[in-house]
Motif scaffolding. Structure first.
Motif, PDB file in Angstrom:
ATOM      1  N   VAL A 193      10.011  -3.042  -6.319  1.00 28.62           N
ATOM      2  CA  VAL A 193       9.637  -3.355  -4.943  1.00 28.62           C
ATOM      3  C   VAL A 193       8.215  -3.907  -4.888  1.00 28.62           C
ATOM      4  O   VAL A 193       7.952  -4.917  -4.219  1.00 28.62           O
ATOM      5  CB  VAL A 193       9.756  -2.108  -4.032  1.00 28.62           C
ATOM      6  CG1 VAL A 193       9.195  -2.393  -2.635  1.00 28.62           C
ATOM      7  CG2 VAL A 193      11.217  -1.664  -3.930  1.00 28.62           C
ATOM      8  N   ARG A 194       7.296  -3.271  -5.600  1.00 27.49           N
ATOM      9  CA  ARG A 194       5.907  -3.746  -5.614  1.00 27.49           C
ATOM     10  C   ARG A 194       5.824  -5.168  -6.162  1.00 27.49           C
ATOM     11  O   ARG A 194       5.055  -5.994  -5.659  1.00 27.49           O
ATOM     12  CB  ARG A 194       5.035  -2.799  -6.449  1.00 27.49           C
ATOM     13  CG  ARG A 194       4.821  -1.438  -5.824  1.00 27.49           C
ATOM     14  CD  ARG A 194       3.703  -0.678  -6.511  1.00 27.49           C
ATOM     15  NE  ARG A 194       4.001  -0.360  -7.895  1.00 27.49           N
ATOM     16  CZ  ARG A 194       4.557   0.775  -8.317  1.00 27.49           C
ATOM     17  NH1 ARG A 194       4.907   1.702  -7.442  1.00 27.49           N
ATOM     18  NH2 ARG A 194       4.761   1.001  -9.608  1.00 27.49           N
ATOM     19  N   GLY A 195       6.616  -5.461  -7.171  1.00 31.72           N
ATOM     20  CA  GLY A 195       6.607  -6.804  -7.743  1.00 31.72           C
ATOM     21  C   GLY A 195       7.079  -7.849  -6.754  1.00 31.72           C
ATOM     22  O   GLY A 195       6.493  -8.940  -6.654  1.00 31.72           O
ATOM     23  N   VAL A 196       8.135  -7.533  -5.991  1.00 28.56           N
ATOM     24  CA  VAL A 196       8.642  -8.472  -4.988  1.00 28.56           C
ATOM     25  C   VAL A 196       7.596  -8.710  -3.902  1.00 28.56           C
ATOM     26  O   VAL A 196       7.343  -9.854  -3.491  1.00 28.56           O
ATOM     27  CB  VAL A 196       9.947  -7.941  -4.361  1.00 28.56           C
ATOM     28  CG1 VAL A 196      10.369  -8.803  -3.168  1.00 28.56           C
ATOM     29  CG2 VAL A 196      11.067  -7.900  -5.398  1.00 28.56           C
TER      30      VAL A 196
ATOM     31  N   HIS B 262       0.831  -1.200   0.000  1.00 36.78           N
ATOM     32  CA  HIS B 262       0.000   0.000   0.000  1.00 36.78           C
ATOM     33  C   HIS B 262       0.869   1.256   0.000  1.00 36.78           C
ATOM     34  O   HIS B 262       0.588   2.227  -0.722  1.00 36.78           O
ATOM     35  CB  HIS B 262      -0.937  -0.007   1.218  1.00 36.78           C
ATOM     36  CG  HIS B 262      -1.954   1.081   1.204  1.00 36.78           C
ATOM     37  ND1 HIS B 262      -1.742   2.304   1.799  1.00 36.78           N
ATOM     38  CD2 HIS B 262      -3.193   1.146   0.641  1.00 36.78           C
ATOM     39  CE1 HIS B 262      -2.800   3.065   1.633  1.00 36.78           C
ATOM     40  NE2 HIS B 262      -3.694   2.394   0.936  1.00 36.78           N
ATOM     41  N   THR B 263       1.929   1.257   0.781  1.00 40.16           N
ATOM     42  CA  THR B 263       2.835   2.403   0.839  1.00 40.16           C
ATOM     43  C   THR B 263       3.473   2.678  -0.511  1.00 40.16           C
ATOM     44  O   THR B 263       3.546   3.830  -0.965  1.00 40.16           O
ATOM     45  CB  THR B 263       3.932   2.166   1.892  1.00 40.16           C
ATOM     46  OG1 THR B 263       3.328   2.076   3.191  1.00 40.16           O
ATOM     47  CG2 THR B 263       4.951   3.296   1.891  1.00 40.16           C
ATOM     48  N   TYR B 264       3.909   1.616  -1.189  1.00 43.53           N
ATOM     49  CA  TYR B 264       4.607   1.798  -2.454  1.00 43.53           C
ATOM     50  C   TYR B 264       3.680   2.044  -3.633  1.00 43.53           C
ATOM     51  O   TYR B 264       4.121   2.481  -4.693  1.00 43.53           O
ATOM     52  CB  TYR B 264       5.544   0.616  -2.720  1.00 43.53           C
ATOM     53  CG  TYR B 264       6.917   0.875  -2.150  1.00 43.53           C
ATOM     54  CD1 TYR B 264       7.955   1.315  -2.948  1.00 43.53           C
ATOM     55  CD2 TYR B 264       7.151   0.739  -0.784  1.00 43.53           C
ATOM     56  CE1 TYR B 264       9.205   1.595  -2.430  1.00 43.53           C
ATOM     57  CE2 TYR B 264       8.392   1.019  -0.235  1.00 43.53           C
ATOM     58  CZ  TYR B 264       9.413   1.450  -1.063  1.00 43.53           C
ATOM     59  OH  TYR B 264      10.638   1.754  -0.534  1.00 43.53           O
ATOM     60  N   VAL B 265       2.405   1.784  -3.462  1.00 49.82           N
ATOM     61  CA  VAL B 265       1.420   2.188  -4.476  1.00 49.82           C
ATOM     62  C   VAL B 265       1.021   3.637  -4.220  1.00 49.82           C
ATOM     63  O   VAL B 265       0.867   4.432  -5.156  1.00 49.82           O
ATOM     64  CB  VAL B 265       0.181   1.267  -4.424  1.00 49.82           C
ATOM     65  CG1 VAL B 265      -0.958   1.839  -5.273  1.00 49.82           C
ATOM     66  CG2 VAL B 265       0.543  -0.132  -4.911  1.00 49.82           C
ATOM     67  N   ARG B 266       0.881   3.983  -2.963  1.00 48.38           N
ATOM     68  CA  ARG B 266       0.372   5.292  -2.565  1.00 48.38           C
ATOM     69  C   ARG B 266       1.358   6.430  -2.830  1.00 48.38           C
ATOM     70  O   ARG B 266       0.957   7.531  -3.213  1.00 48.38           O
ATOM     71  CB  ARG B 266       0.023   5.232  -1.073  1.00 48.38           C
ATOM     72  CG  ARG B 266      -0.493   6.513  -0.475  1.00 48.38           C
ATOM     73  CD  ARG B 266      -0.987   6.253   0.946  1.00 48.38           C
ATOM     74  NE  ARG B 266      -1.082   7.482   1.696  1.00 48.38           N
ATOM     75  CZ  ARG B 266      -0.403   7.748   2.800  1.00 48.38           C
ATOM     76  NH1 ARG B 266       0.436   6.854   3.290  1.00 48.38           N
ATOM     77  NH2 ARG B 266      -0.545   8.894   3.430  1.00 48.38           N
TER      78      ARG B 266
END
Length: 308
Positions: free
Chosen positions: A294-297, A275-279
């Motif tokens: 990072v989101r992929g991992v 959520h943090t890395y999407v936001r």
């Protein structure tokens, strides 16, 4: 002298001199994830009260440091604390010593053990923000729903999301039998960037998110952020398994790694990390590529957990 150090989503921090000593002055700010004016004032009041308790708590001292309050101003939503010697654990992790010494990680666990001995107040058990419900199924569902609703992020699909929430519910039931009805003070942002390490002393800072929670919550979060450091910077060689053992040993719970509670908290932390890395908005193209990685991992790890 007033030097801006950083601007966070929920605060602005300045480094300045006060009566010949450096202090870090933090101004709480409203944000887009539950940080209303009412919420930030409640957080400030809780942080001030907690730091007062820390200063009086037996067990700290020697290698277990406590941050000292310099000034507060409720009208300006401000708190300043005296500078702590050393560097953050996030900075220390990039050095050769981080591969060799488990002492600061062990001390982090010991620090938590003393911190958790501070009596819980009734007020600390009340969630300050509606975005932080105490039930973890609701907590995780809120963040997964937000990915699509608020950011048009097309992951996870409905089937995987339900599997993840079912997994959270199952683990929460198991965790209840492990630790219920125990609730202790938690820092709630016990990350390497909020742990100062210098002169053999470990001192946590920034208690903005503190409240009542699970006895393993802070330790699990510190391990999670240490694991993520290797994702952010793959060239960093950290003995994460040994780090986890040192933290839990310092906490006095060496068997915690095998618990359903730890697995539950790991799942929750991964959902929050996604959520943090999407936001957050990347500053430039390089960061956008890094954030996508990072989101992929994190998605891969969540998918694996959801299929168990």
């Amino acid at each position: 002298m007033d030097e801006r150090v950083s601007v966070r989503v929920s605060s602005q921090i300045h480094r300045r001199k006060l009566k010949g000593q450096f202090v870090f002055e933090k101004h709480y700010t409203c944000d887009d994830w539950g940080g209303t004016d009412s919420v930030i004032r409640k957080r400030l009041a809780r942080e001030i009260d907690l730091l007062e308790c820390l200063s009086q708590q037996a067990g700290f001292g020697n290698r277990l440091g406590v941050v000292r309050v310099a000034e507060t101003n409720a009208q300006r939503a401000m708190i300043s604390t005296f500078e702590v010697a050393g560097s953050t654990m996030a900075e220390w992790m990039t050095t050769m010593n981080a591969r060799e010494s488990l002492l600061p990680w062990y001390l982090a666990g010991r620090w938590l053990r003393v911190f958790q001995s501070i009596p819980i107040t009734e007020e600390s058990c009340h969630p300050i923000s509606s975005t932080d419900p105490s039930d973890l199924v609701e907590y995780c569902e809120l963040r997964l729903d937000s990915l699509k609703r608020d950011f048009s992020y097309r992951w996870p699909d409905a089937g995987l999301q339900q599997k993840l929430l079912d997994c959270v519910a199952r683990l929460q039931d198991q965790a209840t039998s492990e630790y219920a009805p125990t609730s202790v003070w938690t820092h709630s942002d016990f990350a390497p960037g909020n742990l100062m390490w210098g002169n053999g002393i470990l001192t946590p800072i920034d208690f903005a998110m503190a409240g009542a929670g699970n006895p393993l919550a802070d330790a699990a979060y510190l391990i999670h952020r240490t694991e993520m450091a290797r994702v952010y910077r793959p060239w960093i060689r950290l003995p994460v398994a040994a780090v986890a053992r040192a933290i839990f040993r310092g906490l006095g719970q060496p068997e915690a790694e095998q618990s359903a509670t730890y697995e539950l908290l790991t799942l929750k932390n991964l959902i929050c990390r996604l959520h943090t890395y999407v936001r957050r908005s990347p500053r430039n193209r390089i960061q956008a590529i890094h954030d996508r990685w990072v989101r992929g991992v994190v998605r891969s790890r969540l998918t694996s957990l959801g299929r168990r």
